[in-house]
Write a protein that holds these residues in place. Structure first.
Motif, PDB file in Angstrom:
ATOM      1  N   HIS A  63       5.499 -41.114  19.227  1.00  0.00           N
ATOM      2  CA  HIS A  63       4.511 -40.036  19.333  1.00  0.00           C
ATOM      3  C   HIS A  63       3.525 -40.100  18.187  1.00  0.00           C
ATOM      4  N   VAL A  87      13.731 -37.734  27.156  1.00  0.00           N
ATOM      5  CA  VAL A  87      12.300 -38.019  27.043  1.00  0.00           C
ATOM      6  C   VAL A  87      12.040 -39.483  26.697  1.00  0.00           C
ATOM      7  N   TYR A  90       8.732 -41.154  27.923  1.00  0.00           N
ATOM      8  CA  TYR A  90       7.406 -40.710  27.492  1.00  0.00           C
ATOM      9  C   TYR A  90       6.658 -41.752  26.670  1.00  0.00           C
ATOM     10  N   TRP A  94       2.921 -43.008  27.508  1.00  0.00           N
ATOM     11  CA  TRP A  94       1.768 -42.964  26.593  1.00  0.00           C
ATOM     12  C   TRP A  94       1.092 -44.322  26.508  1.00  0.00           C
ATOM     13  N   LEU A 125       5.953 -36.539  34.813  1.00  0.00           N
ATOM     14  CA  LEU A 125       5.447 -37.859  34.469  1.00  0.00           C
ATOM     15  C   LEU A 125       4.893 -38.582  35.693  1.00  0.00           C
ATOM     16  N   GLU A 449       2.383 -32.627  23.768  1.00  0.00           N
ATOM     17  CA  GLU A 449       2.975 -33.176  24.987  1.00  0.00           C
ATOM     18  C   GLU A 449       3.939 -32.180  25.627  1.00  0.00           C
TER      19      GLU A 449
END
Length: 676
Positions: A63, A87, A90, A94, A125, A449
């Motif tokens: 992140h 998660v 994720y 991204w 997602l 997010e």
């Protein structure tokens, strides 16, 4: 304990948040970082610690890499992050999202479909990736693929413009009205508009309306882009010249002959009002140019002059607006015409109602205009019509809903307490995978997010489920989600959630130490940060009370906080001491008016001094609030004071009056303000 917190922060590179364990009064600090969750109690030792998997650390690092646009670092973290059970997908998302947005390679359809299959249990997602794929497909000219991916739930203007373009490019008829209602300035929407203008889907008049709205809001960059679609090269040179110096440009012009020339003259005349010599500008318009423009253009110019006047506190505003005629303007302009009439020393309530009736039916149903029209009808002796509008307005809990209740003689009271969330309902919320994913993202510091994941998961929930989700957010100390989620419930008004008061009265203690009403401070924090301790605004304000760095430093010096450091501004004690101290200073400087002080806290204390000085006579506090020229500050003041009423009802159990709290604002000479 302070030293221990500092040591932990230095060791692991993170900041702590105030933590209240299981709702008890024993406070501690809850540290949530990539590799550890640490609960440090006030006793001085580490109460508990549990290592998170290396995959969680990889997600947090990914992140951070995404935020810093370190795409290669993000790519390397994807495999390790994928093992995180909630998660882990994720970071991969991204990276794929960035690859699609970059558009440097053909859209990898097989790879994207594989990702969709892999993440099919994460509806958010899947939906987000479809949206990004739609945009990439339209950019690549694959319109059939874009339509095949539609519809998506998480939509926005670029996606809507992309799908509209895809429909058009595959032979479906699209109307100009649909195109302009979808348009919002941005890359994909500009591309759509370029295509639709070339193919005749939208016409010049539609672009003219949009250009004027942009100029009205002084969005000059967007306006220039729109003007380039409407005018040829020579006309654009004129446009650039008039935007720079409208009076000078007009001095060299002959009466306009073409549609484009008339528009350029009208824009220039409207821009002259921004120069400060509004009376002279209005006179020049009337004498030289009015006869050379059609009635609709004349009305628009007068409305623009009225708008600039009222935004600058010029008492000419209502007179200018009265020359603008009955033609429909933008919602923004109609609102300011009403406000110009409300600012008059002697309000002509017939004109107030007439100005409201110019609005679109949708705008007339906004609570502000229901309330002010009811006030106008009451003043004109139409009591039954006024009562009906007051009743309609009173159904809401906003600023005007509270004022309408007072006009009806209703006591302001808290709504009935709905049945509490049951253990079974809370357990259902706790088991919800979408909410779990959002909470994990919050824990890992990925708030930007986490918020859309949370919001997406709430779709289709009934009132009981929404309140259970809000209760889960309360347990997790994610207070903005408590409030925002509970507000979605239509028929169950849980004040304990909507007006949550965390920190067990410690805000009240700080408020009372400097002589402030706790309900007001809570009302302000609810609006400022929604009780998020590390909240940060787009302009750099920080913490619960959203202090600017320079203001925090100034207040710390003023009150003798010798151990203040900029890094401590998000600390609960530091932020609330500085914030309440500053608010107290602003309140005292502005004569004890919560209306003025609330405006000053948001816009700077010098601004309400200027706004008050421009009044032609005393006005109701509600009128002062309604006519604040800054949209953000106007909404802020109304929301803070409505919040304050609810917190006062909650804390004291005593009757409250918003009208009394608002009081009357009388003009006073402007002066220098010694506060930052």
């Amino acid at each position: 304990m302070v030293d221990q917190r500092a040591g932990l922060s230095k060791m692991f590179g993170f900041q702590g948040q105030r933590y209240q364990k299981n709702g008890n009064l024993s406070y501690g600090w809850r540290y949530k970082v990539a590799g550890l969750v640490i609960l440090a109690g006030l006793s001085g030792g580490v109460a508990a610690q549990a290592p998170l998997a290396a995959s969680s650390e990889a997600v947090a690092s990914a992140h951070e890499a995404m935020q810093k646009k370190q795409w290669e670092a993000l790519r390397k973290l994807v495999p390790q992050a994928a093992a995180e059970p909630l998660v882990g997908a994720y970071p991969q998302f991204w990276l794929v999202r960035q690859q699609l947005r970059a558009g440097t390679t053909p859209v990898p359809q097989a790879q994207l479909q594989s990702y969709l299959d892999q993440w099919r249990d994460d509806a958010f997602l899947v939906d987000r990736l479809k949206g990004e794929w739609i945009l990439a497909s339209v950019r690549a000219g694959d319109y059939a693929q874009a339509l095949q991916l539609a519809p998506v739930q998480y939509t926005n203007a670029p996606i809507n413009c992309a799908l509209l373009m895809a429909r058009h490019m595959t032979g479906e008829k699209v109307s100009g009205e649909e195109a302009m209602s979808t348009f919002s300035p941005g890359g994909m929407c500009w591309s759509m508009l370029d295509e639709f203008l070339a193919k005749g889907v939208v016409g010049w008049s539609a672009l003219q309306w949009e250009l004027r709205a942009m100029l009205e809001a002084n969005r000059t960059g967007d306006a220039q882009r729109m003007a380039a679609l409407m005018f040829d090269a020579r006309e654009m040179r004129d446009y650039a010249a008039l935007m720079k110096a409208p009076e000078k440009w007009l001095a060299g012009q002959q009466p306009p002959k073409t549609l484009a020339q008339r528009e350029l003259v009208a824009i220039a005349l409207a821009r002259t009002a921004r120069g400060g010599q509004r009376e002279a500008s209005a006179e020049a318009f009337q004498k030289r140019w009015a006869s050379h423009l059609p009635e609709a253009d004349r009305q628009w110019v007068w409305a623009q002059m009225g708008l600039v006047a009222v935004l600058n506190g010029d008492n000419l505003a209502a007179q200018l607006y009265r020359r603008s005629g009955p033609d429909a303007k933008t919602d923004y302009n109609h609102a300011w015409e009403v406000r110009a009439e409300l600012r008059e020393p002697k309000i002509d309530w017939k004109r107030v109602e007439a100005a409201i009736l110019k609005m679109s039916p949708r705008q007339q149903q906004e609570t502000a205009w229901l309330y002010w029209r009811a006030r106008a009808l009451s003043a004109l002796g139409k009591q039954e019509e006024a009562r009906q509008l007051y009743v309609a307005t009173s159904a809401t809990d906003d600023f005007y809903g509270l004022l309408a209740r007072e006009e009806l003689g209703m006591a302001l009271s808290l709504p009935p307490v709905p049945a509490p969330v049951s253990p079974a309902e809370l357990a259902e919320a706790q088991a919800n995978k979408g909410l779990q994913r959002a909470i994990r993202l919050f824990d890992l510091g990925a708030r930007n997010e986490a918020v859309p994941v949370w919001a997406f998961t709430l779709r289709g929930m009934d009132d009981r489920q929404l309140r259970a989700a809000a209760e889960l957010a309360r347990q997790e100390h994610i207070y903005d989600r408590v409030i925002n989620t509970s507000l979605l419930a239509r028929n169950e008004n849980d004040v304990s959630q909507r007006f949550v008061a965390p920190f067990e009265g410690r805000v009240s203690v700080k408020a009372k130490e400097v002589g402030l009403e706790p309900a007001w401070v809570y009302g302000l924090i609810r609006q400022e940060s929604r009780f998020i301790m590390d909240a940060r605004s787009r302009v750099g304000a920080s913490g619960l009370m959203q202090l600017m760095p320079a203001t925090a430093k100034w207040v710390a010096r003023k009150i003798g906080m010798n151990d203040f450091t900029p890094s401590s501004v998000n600390d609960f004690d530091t932020n609330t001491i500085l914030g309440t101290s500053y608010l107290s200073m602003v309140l005292n400087d502005l004569g004890g008016s919560q209306v003025l002080a609330t405006a000053g806290y948001n816009a700077g204390p010098g601004r309400p001094v200027q706004w008050r000085a421009r009044l032609a006579g005393p006005v109701e506090g509600a009128i002062f609030a309604e006519t604040i020229p800054f949209t953000e500050t106007r909404l802020y003041v109304k929301n803070v004071l409505a919040n304050t009423v609810f917190y006062a009802l909650k804390f004291t159990g005593e009757p409250q009056s918003l009208k009394a709290r608002l009081g009357t604002i009388a003009p006073r000479p402007t002066r220098q303000v010694a506060l930052p």
